[in-house]
Design an enzyme around this catalytic site. Structure first.
Site, PDB file in Angstrom:
ATOM      1  N   THR A 191      12.557  16.506  11.585  1.00  0.00           N
ATOM      2  CA  THR A 191      13.386  16.913  12.718  1.00  0.00           C
ATOM      3  C   THR A 191      13.526  18.426  12.782  1.00  0.00           C
ATOM      4  O   THR A 191      13.690  19.074  11.753  1.00  0.00           O
ATOM      5  CB  THR A 191      14.800  16.325  12.522  1.00  0.00           C
ATOM      6  OG1 THR A 191      14.672  14.923  12.460  1.00  0.00           O
ATOM      7  CG2 THR A 191      15.744  16.737  13.618  1.00  0.00           C
ATOM      8  N   ARG A 219      16.427   2.005  17.531  1.00  0.00           N
ATOM      9  CA  ARG A 219      17.047   2.742  16.418  1.00  0.00           C
ATOM     10  C   ARG A 219      17.262   4.211  16.812  1.00  0.00           C
ATOM     11  O   ARG A 219      16.394   4.856  17.380  1.00  0.00           O
ATOM     12  CB  ARG A 219      16.150   2.655  15.183  1.00  0.00           C
ATOM     13  CG  ARG A 219      16.685   3.413  13.951  1.00  0.00           C
ATOM     14  CD  ARG A 219      16.160   4.816  13.865  1.00  0.00           C
ATOM     15  NE  ARG A 219      16.534   5.476  12.607  1.00  0.00           N
ATOM     16  CZ  ARG A 219      16.392   6.772  12.363  1.00  0.00           C
ATOM     17  NH1 ARG A 219      15.887   7.560  13.294  1.00  0.00           N
ATOM     18  NH2 ARG A 219      16.751   7.297  11.228  1.00  0.00           N
ATOM     19  N   GLY A 221      18.854   7.877  15.065  1.00  0.00           N
ATOM     20  CA  GLY A 221      19.322   8.501  13.825  1.00  0.00           C
ATOM     21  C   GLY A 221      20.427   9.506  14.071  1.00  0.00           C
ATOM     22  O   GLY A 221      21.200   9.400  15.027  1.00  0.00           O
ATOM     23  N   GLY A 243      15.828  14.816   7.891  1.00  0.00           N
ATOM     24  CA  GLY A 243      15.718  13.787   6.864  1.00  0.00           C
ATOM     25  C   GLY A 243      16.223  12.452   7.368  1.00  0.00           C
ATOM     26  O   GLY A 243      16.313  12.223   8.578  1.00  0.00           O
TER      27      GLY A 243
HETATM   28  N1  GLY Z   1      16.724  12.955  11.177  1.00  0.00           N
HETATM   29  C1  GLY Z   1      16.051  12.235  12.159  1.00  0.00           C
HETATM   30  C2  GLY Z   1      16.231  10.805  12.125  1.00  0.00           C
HETATM   31  O1  GLY Z   1      16.504  10.220  11.090  1.00  0.00           O
HETATM   32  O2  GLY Z   1      16.074  10.193  13.157  1.00  0.00           O
END
Ligand code: GLY
Length: 332
Positions: A191, A219, A221, A243
């Site tokens: 990211t 999903r 994050g 991460g």
């Molecule tokens: N840090 C990005 C994700 O886990 O979607």
């Protein structure tokens, strides 16, 4: 070495890496730590971004050096990575979900504490800019899925296929086994989080990602979630994460870092404490995933810390843009 190739060589558990020289510069940790000590006057302008992102940081720095705002800088910087088809973790060319759909998440925060985000967006490359439009041109802070895509198109963004041949091939290879239990390692967590301080001393941040490769459809994050992948408080500073988003969200990592800085910790100390909250959890499986943080405070002090080796960040300050290897927790 390109960021992705560099990451491919890293094994989270083994960490048996041959020393790899930094892409742009080689810095000794000690000298970097020195520069994190309180500057006598605030350092500005400044840009810091996760991973090896020289062009994105240079682009943001140019905006600031011309007198532009931190908000414009982080938006323009993130757009570079979103358009980079060779990067398989952000924007066009991102690795898809299990069904072969590339879905993007992004958010942006300005110096007034305003926030905008888009989640699970298909077919639109520049999601950071869409997030900014949500922030500035709607009464809401988040738009998701089809609604976000339709909003983007209504605002003039172009629909395009985000699945490149390279990412399609990688997905088809993954489908041969389709094992999930996700492969949790730093290779597919890349990211881009970016923080900037402009000449007026104002801080803004942005975060953009295609999320976990081969994730379940739907999903999302940490990256588009305020306080998770990004948090900015113009009185204190800002933080951004990269991460495994699930772990960042469970500790509200970026918000935590800013609050720790409010309580007097340096950006470096705050990043280290935030990683410590993850790895010290009972039964933490930290050996099998990566999280990395960057942070900056109002004085232009900065910090970075990750669980495992090979997290790096690009930093622009005092006219120099360099890639720096982050310190990390798991030293074996
Ligand atoms: N840090 C990005 C994700 O886990 O979607």
């Amino acid at each position: 070495m390109k960021r992705r190739n560099f990451l491919k060589k890293a094994s989270v558990t083994g960490l048996g890496l041959v020393a790899v020289s930094s892409t742009l510069f080689s810095f000794k940790e000690k000298s970097e730590k020195k520069s994190m000590i309180s500057p006598s006057k605030p350092i500005k302008p400044l840009v810091i971004a996760t991973w090896d992102t020289p062009l994105a940081v240079e682009t943001a720095a140019k905006v600031l050096e011309k007198g532009g705002s931190a908000l414009d800088a982080v938006e323009q910087g993130c757009r570079i990575e979103e358009a980079n088809e060779n990067g398989q973790t952000v924007g066009k060319g991102g690795l898809p979900d299990r069904d072969g759909n590339v879905t993007l998440d992004a958010c942006i925060m300005d110096e007034k504490g305003n926030y905008g985000a888009v989640l699970a967006v298909k077919n639109i490359k520049h999601v950071t800019s869409v997030a900014r439009k949500v922030m500035e041109e709607t009464p809401h802070v988040m738009l998701v899925g089809q609604g976000a895509e339709d909003f983007a198109v209504a605002k003039g963004f172009e629909r395009e296929n985000l699945l490149t041949e390279a990412s399609k091939k990688a997905w088809e290879k993954w489908k041969e086994t389709s094992k999930y239990k996700p492969i949790i390692n730093i290779e597919n967590h890349d990211t881009i989080g970016m923080l900037a301080i402009d000449n007026n001393g104002n801080i803004s941040g942005a975060c953009t990602t295609s999320g976990l490769a081969y994730k379940m459809a739907g999903r999302v994050g940490d990256s588009p979630i305020i306080g998770g992948g990004l948090f900015v408080d113009n009185e204190i500073g800002g933080a951004a994460a990269t991460g495994l988003g699930e772990e960042v969200l469970k500790t509200v990592g970026s918000f935590l870092i800013v609050e720790l800085m409010r309580q007097g910790k340096s950006p470096q100390e705050a990043c280290e404490e935030a990683i410590s909250r993850i790895v010290k959890k009972p039964n933490s499986d930290f050996r099998n995933f990566q999280v990395g943080y960057i942070a900056v405070n109002k004085q232009g002090e900065f910090g970075a810390y990750s669980i495992h080796e090979w997290f790096s960040y690009n930093l622009y300050k005092e006219g120099v843009n360099k890639n720096i290897k982050s310190d990390f927790f798991n030293k074996g």
